[in-house]
Design an enzyme around this catalytic site. Structure first.
Site, PDB file in Angstrom:
ATOM      1  N   HIS A  51      35.261  33.670  28.804  1.00 23.72           N
ATOM      2  CA  HIS A  51      35.945  33.927  30.071  1.00 23.72           C
ATOM      3  C   HIS A  51      37.107  34.896  29.861  1.00 23.72           C
ATOM      4  CE1 HIS A  51      38.058  32.793  33.905  1.00 23.72           C
ATOM      5  NE2 HIS A  51      39.119  33.005  33.153  1.00 23.72           N
ATOM      6  N   GLU A  52      37.891  34.676  28.817  1.00 22.95           N
ATOM      7  CA  GLU A  52      39.036  35.554  28.556  1.00 22.95           C
ATOM      8  C   GLU A  52      38.577  36.962  28.193  1.00 22.95           C
ATOM      9  OE1 GLU A  52      41.779  34.568  29.502  1.00 22.95           O
ATOM     10  OE2 GLU A  52      41.273  32.443  29.678  1.00 22.95           O
ATOM     11  N   HIS A  99      37.821  38.964  31.221  1.00 23.80           N
ATOM     12  CA  HIS A  99      39.012  39.585  31.812  1.00 23.80           C
ATOM     13  C   HIS A  99      39.282  40.941  31.150  1.00 23.80           C
ATOM     14  CE1 HIS A  99      40.497  36.713  34.673  1.00 23.80           C
ATOM     15  NE2 HIS A  99      40.590  35.727  33.793  1.00 23.80           N
ATOM     16  N   GLU A 110      39.270  35.714  38.989  1.00 26.16           N
ATOM     17  CA  GLU A 110      38.932  34.527  38.214  1.00 26.16           C
ATOM     18  C   GLU A 110      37.457  34.165  38.389  1.00 26.16           C
ATOM     19  OE1 GLU A 110      40.603  32.839  35.905  1.00 26.16           O
ATOM     20  OE2 GLU A 110      42.156  34.363  36.141  1.00 26.16           O
TER      21      GLU A 110
END
Length: 285
Positions: free
Chosen positions: A131-132, A135, A202
């Site tokens: 997930h990071e 980003h 997100e």
């Protein structure tokens, strides 16, 4: 694709809001001054945010020798995402948290707390780090900086109007009642749009992270576990911690109704539902 479209529309909305409010309160000169003021502040933040945040949390850089398992996990995920290897940091903090920073993929860093490594299984931690990295892949630091610049410029315009009085594009005074209403409502509207952009990013990072790790269920389970931790509820007898999380990859505030509009993160339940909806597709593949 939907969240990218939503982000684009929200960015267009905050830009249009700045143009309208600028014309009403500051005229062309006021608009330019406010934009330069906000842009200068956020440019500094954008360029040096990685160093500031990592120093703030006393993050320690690790490598394949000092943290071989964690470092190797990030390296494998970065390769799957087609990203340059980011710098990897560990924060000695009980609260479960992880974040990405850096102005572009070539100057990125990811960090995780020792708390999140203890709370999550290896599979769940892999989902969080994916997930990071999503980003980083989506350049969300740049997007958030632009939206913050526009929101800051609108607030600056309102402040200038308070100090010097609102002027339209022809230099004529703005109706006092309208000026006061705009000065109050414009920064609020800008903040709401900025938060909506953050929530859209997100969702997109959840989707991107699931694609990077190929395991949407792992990230869903991680979010559910961290949510329980944030609420102060026991995880399991083996996983419970006495501390309350201070900073997480999910928003610790759980207000509903209008308060949800000010959340930087979407409701965790909705994030989990979207991830679980992806699970069947990955199992079928």
């Amino acid at each position: 694709m939907f969240n990218w479209t939503k982000t684009f529309l929200l960015m267009a909305a905050i830009t249009a809001l700045f143009a309208v409010i600028g014309g009403m309160l500051g005229g062309q000169q006021g608009m330019l001054l406010a934009l330069l003021f906000a842009g200068g502040m956020n440019f500094f933040s954008y360029w040096f945010s990685d160093k500031m945040v990592l120093k703030m949390y006393n993050a320690q850089e690790v490598d394949e020798h000092s943290a071989p398992q964690f470092y190797g996990m990030v390296r494998e995920l970065a390769q799957r995402a087609g990203l340059p290897m980011p710098k990897v940091y560990v924060i000695n903090e009980d609260a479960p948290n992880a974040f990405a920073t850096g102005r572009n993929p070539e100057n990125a860093a990811v960090a995780a707390t020792t708390g999140i490594m203890q709370v999550l299984s290896e599979r769940e931690l892999r989902g969080v780090m994916a997930h990071e990295l999503a980003h980083v892949q989506h350049r969300d630091i740049l997007i958030s900086t632009i939206s913050a610049t526009m929101a800051g410029a609108i607030s600056a315009l309102a402040n200038f109007a308070v100090m010097f009085g609102g002027r339209d594009s022809d230099g004529r005074p703005v109706n006092p009642i309208a000026s006061i209403a705009v000065m109050i409502l414009a920064p609020l509207a800008a903040t709401l749009i900025q938060m909506a952009i953050s929530r859209a990013r997100e969702f997109e990072a959840d989707r991107g992270g699931a694609e990077i790790c190929g395991d949407p269920e792992a990230l869903a389970q991680a979010l559910a576990k961290i949510e329980r931790y944030a609420q102060g509820l026991p995880l399991t007898p083996a996983e419970a911690h006495p501390e309350t999380a201070q900073m997480m990859i999910i928003n610790p505030l759980h207000g509903g109704g209008l308060s949800g509009l000010f959340r930087t993160h979407p409701a965790t339940e909705e994030r989990i539902q979207r991830l679980l909806a992806m699970t069947g597709r990955y199992r079928a593949g």
